[in-house]
Each structure stands twice: as structure tokens, then as C-alpha cells.
Design a protein around this motif. Structure first.
Motif, PDB file in Angstrom:
ATOM      1  N   GLY A   1      64.736 -49.636 -62.624  1.00  0.00           N
ATOM      2  CA  GLY A   1      63.649 -50.392 -63.249  1.00  0.00           C
ATOM      3  C   GLY A   1      62.945 -51.299 -62.257  1.00  0.00           C
ATOM      4  N   VAL A   2      63.719 -51.990 -61.440  1.00  0.00           N
ATOM      5  CA  VAL A   2      63.134 -52.866 -60.416  1.00  0.00           C
ATOM      6  C   VAL A   2      62.314 -52.048 -59.427  1.00  0.00           C
ATOM      7  CG1 VAL A   2      63.687 -54.363 -58.452  1.00  0.00           C
ATOM      8  CG2 VAL A   2      64.887 -54.658 -60.627  1.00  0.00           C
ATOM      9  N   ALA A   3      62.841 -50.891 -59.028  1.00  0.00           N
ATOM     10  CA  ALA A   3      62.126 -50.039 -58.063  1.00  0.00           C
ATOM     11  C   ALA A   3      60.774 -49.605 -58.608  1.00  0.00           C
ATOM     12  CB  ALA A   3      62.974 -48.820 -57.716  1.00  0.00           C
ATOM     13  N   VAL A   4      60.734 -49.211 -59.866  1.00  0.00           N
ATOM     14  CA  VAL A   4      59.475 -48.763 -60.464  1.00  0.00           C
ATOM     15  C   VAL A   4      58.463 -49.909 -60.520  1.00  0.00           C
ATOM     16  CG1 VAL A   4      58.406 -47.931 -62.597  1.00  0.00           C
ATOM     17  CG2 VAL A   4      60.539 -46.904 -61.787  1.00  0.00           C
ATOM     18  N   ILE A   5      58.907 -51.081 -60.978  1.00  0.00           N
ATOM     19  CA  ILE A   5      58.003 -52.228 -61.117  1.00  0.00           C
ATOM     20  C   ILE A   5      57.483 -52.684 -59.752  1.00  0.00           C
ATOM     21  CG2 ILE A   5      57.855 -54.649 -61.810  1.00  0.00           C
ATOM     22  CD1 ILE A   5      59.904 -53.978 -64.022  1.00  0.00           C
ATOM     23  N   VAL A   6      58.399 -52.847 -58.797  1.00  0.00           N
ATOM     24  CA  VAL A   6      58.000 -53.322 -57.478  1.00  0.00           C
ATOM     25  C   VAL A   6      57.085 -52.309 -56.786  1.00  0.00           C
ATOM     26  CG1 VAL A   6      58.850 -53.939 -55.177  1.00  0.00           C
ATOM     27  CG2 VAL A   6      60.036 -54.773 -57.207  1.00  0.00           C
ATOM     28  N   THR A   7      57.400 -51.033 -56.916  1.00  0.00           N
ATOM     29  CA  THR A   7      56.543 -50.008 -56.306  1.00  0.00           C
ATOM     30  C   THR A   7      55.136 -50.074 -56.884  1.00  0.00           C
ATOM     31  OG1 THR A   7      58.436 -48.531 -55.962  1.00  0.00           O
ATOM     32  CG2 THR A   7      56.257 -47.540 -55.895  1.00  0.00           C
ATOM     33  N   TYR A   8      55.034 -50.219 -58.197  1.00  0.00           N
ATOM     34  CA  TYR A   8      53.728 -50.281 -58.845  1.00  0.00           C
ATOM     35  C   TYR A   8      52.928 -51.494 -58.345  1.00  0.00           C
ATOM     36  CZ  TYR A   8      50.237 -49.884 -62.549  1.00  0.00           C
ATOM     37  OH  TYR A   8      49.056 -49.732 -63.233  1.00  0.00           O
ATOM     38  N   VAL A   9      53.588 -52.642 -58.266  1.00  0.00           N
ATOM     39  CA  VAL A   9      52.916 -53.860 -57.804  1.00  0.00           C
ATOM     40  C   VAL A   9      52.481 -53.717 -56.347  1.00  0.00           C
ATOM     41  CG1 VAL A   9      53.229 -56.316 -57.314  1.00  0.00           C
ATOM     42  CG2 VAL A   9      54.095 -55.349 -59.457  1.00  0.00           C
ATOM     43  N   LEU A  10      53.352 -53.163 -55.522  1.00  0.00           N
ATOM     44  CA  LEU A  10      53.033 -53.013 -54.099  1.00  0.00           C
ATOM     45  C   LEU A  10      51.885 -52.038 -53.882  1.00  0.00           C
ATOM     46  CD1 LEU A  10      56.603 -52.954 -52.501  1.00  0.00           C
ATOM     47  CD2 LEU A  10      54.868 -54.733 -52.252  1.00  0.00           C
TER      48      LEU A  10
ATOM     49  N   LEU B   1      49.497 -51.375 -55.929  1.00  0.00           N
ATOM     50  CA  LEU B   1      48.259 -52.000 -56.398  1.00  0.00           C
ATOM     51  C   LEU B   1      47.738 -53.055 -55.434  1.00  0.00           C
ATOM     52  CD1 LEU B   1      48.770 -52.504 -60.250  1.00  0.00           C
ATOM     53  CD2 LEU B   1      47.139 -50.981 -59.129  1.00  0.00           C
ATOM     54  N   HIS B   2      48.631 -53.853 -54.870  1.00  0.00           N
ATOM     55  CA  HIS B   2      48.205 -55.037 -54.126  1.00  0.00           C
ATOM     56  C   HIS B   2      48.451 -54.971 -52.616  1.00  0.00           C
ATOM     57  CE1 HIS B   2      47.401 -57.089 -57.909  1.00  0.00           C
ATOM     58  NE2 HIS B   2      48.600 -56.729 -58.337  1.00  0.00           N
ATOM     59  N   ALA B   3      49.323 -54.057 -52.165  1.00  0.00           N
ATOM     60  CA  ALA B   3      49.626 -53.996 -50.727  1.00  0.00           C
ATOM     61  C   ALA B   3      49.356 -52.639 -50.116  1.00  0.00           C
ATOM     62  CB  ALA B   3      51.079 -54.411 -50.483  1.00  0.00           C
ATOM     63  N   GLY B   4      48.948 -51.656 -50.910  1.00  0.00           N
ATOM     64  CA  GLY B   4      48.589 -50.351 -50.375  1.00  0.00           C
ATOM     65  C   GLY B   4      49.746 -49.360 -50.331  1.00  0.00           C
TER      66      GLY B   4
ATOM     67  N   ALA C   1      54.692 -48.458 -50.279  1.00  0.00           N
ATOM     68  CA  ALA C   1      55.255 -47.890 -51.501  1.00  0.00           C
ATOM     69  C   ALA C   1      56.765 -47.690 -51.402  1.00  0.00           C
ATOM     70  CB  ALA C   1      54.578 -46.551 -51.819  1.00  0.00           C
ATOM     71  N   GLY C   2      57.276 -47.418 -50.202  1.00  0.00           N
ATOM     72  CA  GLY C   2      58.706 -47.181 -50.043  1.00  0.00           C
ATOM     73  C   GLY C   2      59.558 -48.417 -50.224  1.00  0.00           C
ATOM     74  N   LEU C   3      58.939 -49.606 -50.174  1.00  0.00           N
ATOM     75  CA  LEU C   3      59.709 -50.839 -50.319  1.00  0.00           C
ATOM     76  C   LEU C   3      60.218 -51.040 -51.741  1.00  0.00           C
ATOM     77  CD1 LEU C   3      57.678 -53.357 -48.124  1.00  0.00           C
ATOM     78  CD2 LEU C   3      59.947 -52.411 -47.656  1.00  0.00           C
ATOM     79  N   GLY C   4      59.633 -50.343 -52.706  1.00  0.00           N
ATOM     80  CA  GLY C   4      60.122 -50.453 -54.083  1.00  0.00           C
ATOM     81  C   GLY C   4      61.557 -49.983 -54.201  1.00  0.00           C
ATOM     82  N   ALA C   5      61.870 -48.846 -53.581  1.00  0.00           N
ATOM     83  CA  ALA C   5      63.247 -48.338 -53.612  1.00  0.00           C
ATOM     84  C   ALA C   5      64.185 -49.271 -52.859  1.00  0.00           C
ATOM     85  CB  ALA C   5      63.301 -46.930 -53.015  1.00  0.00           C
ATOM     86  N   VAL C   6      63.696 -49.889 -51.783  1.00  0.00           N
ATOM     87  CA  VAL C   6      64.504 -50.857 -51.041  1.00  0.00           C
ATOM     88  C   VAL C   6      64.843 -52.045 -51.935  1.00  0.00           C
ATOM     89  CG1 VAL C   6      64.511 -52.471 -49.105  1.00  0.00           C
ATOM     90  CG2 VAL C   6      63.581 -50.173 -48.801  1.00  0.00           C
TER      91      VAL C   6
END
Length: 474
Positions: free
Chosen positions: A370-379, A381-384, A388-393
């Protein structure tokens, strides 16, 4: 009683051959995206990524955890009935494959994603390849259980070679693009099933209803965790496709394949780690020192490897001959780091196995996904797309933190082996990782490689010093 040296050498040799065989199929799957990047458009690459990821998630659910439960049931039944276990597992997985293909034909669309051009046949073809790969596993397990490493290696090598050859013919030679890629995957997987089944020599008619019930009863608890892990690792292309289009997902997939080569090491480690920690079930008081040492080694080894992935990622542009895939190098290190963190998380779960609370591990995996999906979506949208790979991290980091808290409540000594020195070593490695990631984008390829080597050396020294302070090397 001492273990004979000859037997030990034989065991290590057989294990190495099995590991090589298992690694071949993974290596081919991860090598194909960058290998074919010069002959397939990013939009088609993205389409393949979405369909393949969706097929793997669906396969995880329909597979019912059978390949996991087969190992347990195989050794519970008399020797003369072990063929029934393999045959029954294969029959159930074959049924699941057919069901998945039919489901894809009936409901091929994924709401919110640009998959209209795939129609109904392309998702079905993607699942056919994924399902056939799973169908080959019980026969491959049979070869392992029968102690036939060379046969196992021959089968996996032949199937991998067939997959590569078919991909080159259909994608490079005939120019069939995404269709050719998926066709090659399905045909290569079919070759693997046929070869593995013939080598294992298990007749399908040996299937048994009681064995089927036992396999499904033991296997279903593993479904949620496996599905969550597939979602955690596959969130990137889905979110990129929805936000930026299929081309962005295709570029990500090319880098993802390179980064996932880290899993060849982490999967091999996990294969050895689980039987190792289970050997402490009857002597849990000895676990803290042994597990603490393993954790420190993993922090050093996988941390240094991730640093090198960041540092060497710019050189991947030499493999990605199509300039449209240049952005793929930005996700290589992040993907590799996520695999390293997941391996470190797996070191923290023995207390759950000893207390028979495996469901907590699935809950932790669900939170991480759940955290990976949310963070990936935010990144995205706002960081390009480059981030995108930082969501899984982030998802993997949350899993480690939550598991550490859960272990603090465990009533087993195996839950209390994490020490201050582990955190200190992790912070030191983390600083080197941040520096490697930052420098990879700001200096040239050769400078990045040299700096990465130096940072990996610094991280290794920090981990060694932390381990010595904790008396883990004694």
C-alpha cells in the motif's frame, strides 16, 4: 558425528547447479527488456510490461500457493505416492492456467489504464505465458526432489535458450513487436513445460483428489503475501501508464529489467536462508547471535551491491541503443535497492514462523504494498518518472520498520537479535547509497563507476566495524 567432506561438497555442488538453473529463467526475463529495446517502441514495451505484471498478479492468485505447499506435502507422503503430489500440483496449475486465459478473454480491460489496443487476445496470451511458466514448476521441483541437478539445469537452459531464440526471431527478425514478445514468452514457456514433464517422468493420470485438497489447504495462506509482493514491485509501470502513458511505462520497464538482476542474488540468499533459520526452531536461544551475524552480512553485501547498481547504471546506456530509452537508467539503482531491502526484511521474520503467526508477515507485506503504491503515485505526479522506483524502496523500508516493531513483541528469542550496531551500519550504508544515487546523475559514467566503488568500500568498512563492535565476527 561429523558431516563427511565428500557429502558436503556434493551438497554444495548440487545446490549451485540448482541455483544456476533457477537463475537462468530469471536472467532471461530480466535481460529481454533492455535487449529488445532497439527493436520495439516504448509504447509497445509499456504494453508488454502492464500485461505481464497483471498476468503475474493474477497467476499468483489462481496458483493457490501450490508450488509452496507441494514441497511440504511431497515429503509427508510415502515414497511410492510422491508422484501423485507432482501430478496433482500440475493438474491444478494447468486448470488454473486455462481458467486465467478464459478470464482474460472475457474481461480483458483494466479500468483506468490505456489497454484498449490490447483487445482480448493479447492479455490472454500474456497470461498463457505466465501460467505455463508456473505449470513447469512442479516438474522442476520433482527434479530437485529426485536429486537430479544436471537434468534440472539442462531443462531450464533449453527453455531459456528457446525463449531468447523465439524472441529474437519474432521481435527482431519478423518485427512483430509486442505480439511477438508475448508469443515468444508463451511458446518458450510451453517448451519448458514439455521438457520438464518428460524429464520428471510423472504421469498426469497419477493425480489424487485427497492430495489436491491437502495442497490447497496448505497453500492458500501464502497467496496474500505473494500477491502483495507482486503489487509492490509492479506498481511502477501501472501508475506511469495511467499518469504519463504507455511510453513512460516502457522506458521504466527497460530499467526495471536491469535492476531486477539484483534478485538473482537475493532469491538465492532466500532459498538458503529459510532452511537455515528453520534449523534453529528447536534451539531458539542460539538464534540471536547467528541471526544477528547474518543480518550484518546482508546489510553489507546487499548494501554494497545496491551502491554499485547506482554507480554503474549510467553505463547501461551502452546497452539501450535506442535514445528513447535513455531515462531507463534512472530507475535501475532504485529497483535493485528495493530487492536488497526485501531480502533484509526476510531475515526479520523467523520469529513469526516459530510462533506460527505467518499471517502477520502477510499483513506487513500488504502495508508495504500500500505504501509503495501511494508513494509511487505521488512521486510520479510531483517528481517525475525518474523517481518512480523509489515507491518500492519506501514500501520495503516500511516493512522493515514495522517488522522490527512486531519482533519486539514476540515471545521468541529469535525476535530480539537486531542491535544498535545494525542500525548504525544501515545508516552508514544509507548515506553511501544517497551519495551514489546523487552522483550518478551529476557526473560522467566512468566517474560514477569509480566513485561508486569507493563508496562501496567505505560502506563495507563501516559494516565490518559495526560487526566487530557487536562481537558478531567471533
Amino acid at each position: 558425528m561429523s558431516f563427511p567432506r565428500g557429502a558436503a561438497a556434493g551438497l554444495l555442488g548440487s545446490s549451485a547447479i540448482f541455483a544456476l538453473g533457477n537463475g537462468l529463467s530469471r536472467a532471461v526475463a530480466y535481460a529481454l527488456p533492455p535487449l529488445l529495446a532497439g527493436w520495439i517502441a516504448p509504447e509497445e514495451m509499456g504494453l508488454v510490461a502492464l500485461l505481464t505484471t497483471a498476468a503475474v498478479i493474477l497467476r499468483t492468485v489462481l496458483g493457490l500457493g501450490l508450488t509452496t505447499s507441494a514441497g511440504a506435502v511431497y515429503y509427508e507422503v510415502p515414497v511410492e505416492r510422491r508422484g501423485e503430489v507432482i501430478a496433482t500440483t500440475a493438474l491444478l496449475l494447468g486448470t488454473a492456467t486455462v481458467a486465467g486465459v478464459l478470464l482474460c478473454l472475457v474481461a480483458p480491460a483494466v479500468p483506468g489504464l490505456p489497454l484498449a489496443q490490447a483487445g482480448a487476445l493479447m492479455p490472454a496470451l500474456a497470461f498463457a505465458g505466465a501460467g505455463l511458466q508456473l505449470l513447469a514448476q512442479p516438474y522442476a521441483l520433482a527434479l530437485q526432489f529426485q536429486g537430479r541437478p544436471l537434468a534440472h539445469l539442462a531443462v531450464t537452459a533449453a527453455a531459456a535458450a528457446a525463449g531468447v531464440a523465439l524472441a529474437l526471431v519474432l521481435v527482431v527478425g519478423l518485427g512483430r513487436g509486442a505480439w511477438g514478445w508475448l508469443e515468444a514468452g508463451a511458446l518458450g514457456a510451453l517448451v519448458g513445460v514439455v521438457l520438464a514433464a518428460r524429464a520428471a517422468g510423472t504421469p498426469l493420470l497419477a493425480a489424487s483428489a485427497p492430495v489436491a485438497r491437502k495442497l490447497m489447504r496448505l497453500g492458500w495462506p501464502f497467496i496474500p503475501g505473494a500477491a502483495f509482493m507482486a503489487a509492490l514491485q509492479g506498481a511502477g509501470p501501472f501508475i506511469l501508464a495511467r499518469v504519463d502513458g504507455l511510453a513512460a511505462a516502457g522506458v521504466y520497464n527497460a530499467g526495471y529489467g536491469l535492476g531486477m538482476t539484483m534478485s538473482l542474488a537475493t532469491t538465492g540468499f532466500s532459498s538458503a536462508w529459510f532452511p537455515y533459520f528453520q534449523s534453529f526452531a528447536a534451539r531458539q536461544h542460539e538464534a540471536p547471535h547467528a541471526f544477528g551475524r547474518v543480518l550484518m552480512i546482508a546489510i553489507g553485501a546487499f548494501g554494497c551491491a545496491a551502491i554499485l547498481f547506482y554507480a554503474l547504471a549510467p553505463l547501461a546506456r551502452l546497452l539501450l541503443v535506442d535514445p528513447r530509452y535513455g531515462g531507463a537508467v534512472h530507475v535501475v539503482g532504485d529497483v535493485a535497492l528495493s530487492q536488497a531491502l526485501l531480502a533484509i526484511w526476510s531475515i526479520l521474520v523467523p520469529a513469526l514462523y516459530f510462533s506460527r503467526k505467518i499471517w502477520i508477515a502477510s499483513a506487513v507485506q500488504g502495508l508495504g504494498a500500500g505504501v509503495a503504491v501511494i508513494v509511487t503515485y505521488v512521486l510520479v505526479l510531483h517528481a517525475g518518472a525518474a523517481n518512480a522506483g523509489l515507491g518500492a524502496v519506501a514500501g520495503a523500508c516500511v516493512m522493515i520498520a514495522v517488522q522490527w516493531v512486531v519482533n519486539g513483541q514476540a515471545d521468541s528469542p529469535a525476535g530480539s537479535f537486531v542491535r544498535f550496531e545494525h542500525a548504525w551500519a544501515g545508516c552508514a550504508v544509507g548515506i553511501c547509497l544517497v551519495l551514489a544515487r546523487t552522483m550518478a546523475d551529476s557526473v560522467g559514467s566512468l566517474a560514477s563507476a569509480g566513485t561508486g566503488g569507493a563508496l562501496a568500500g567505505c560502506a563495507a568498512v563501516a559494516v565490518w566495524a559495526a560487526g566487530r563492535r557487536a562481537s558478531l565476527w567471533a
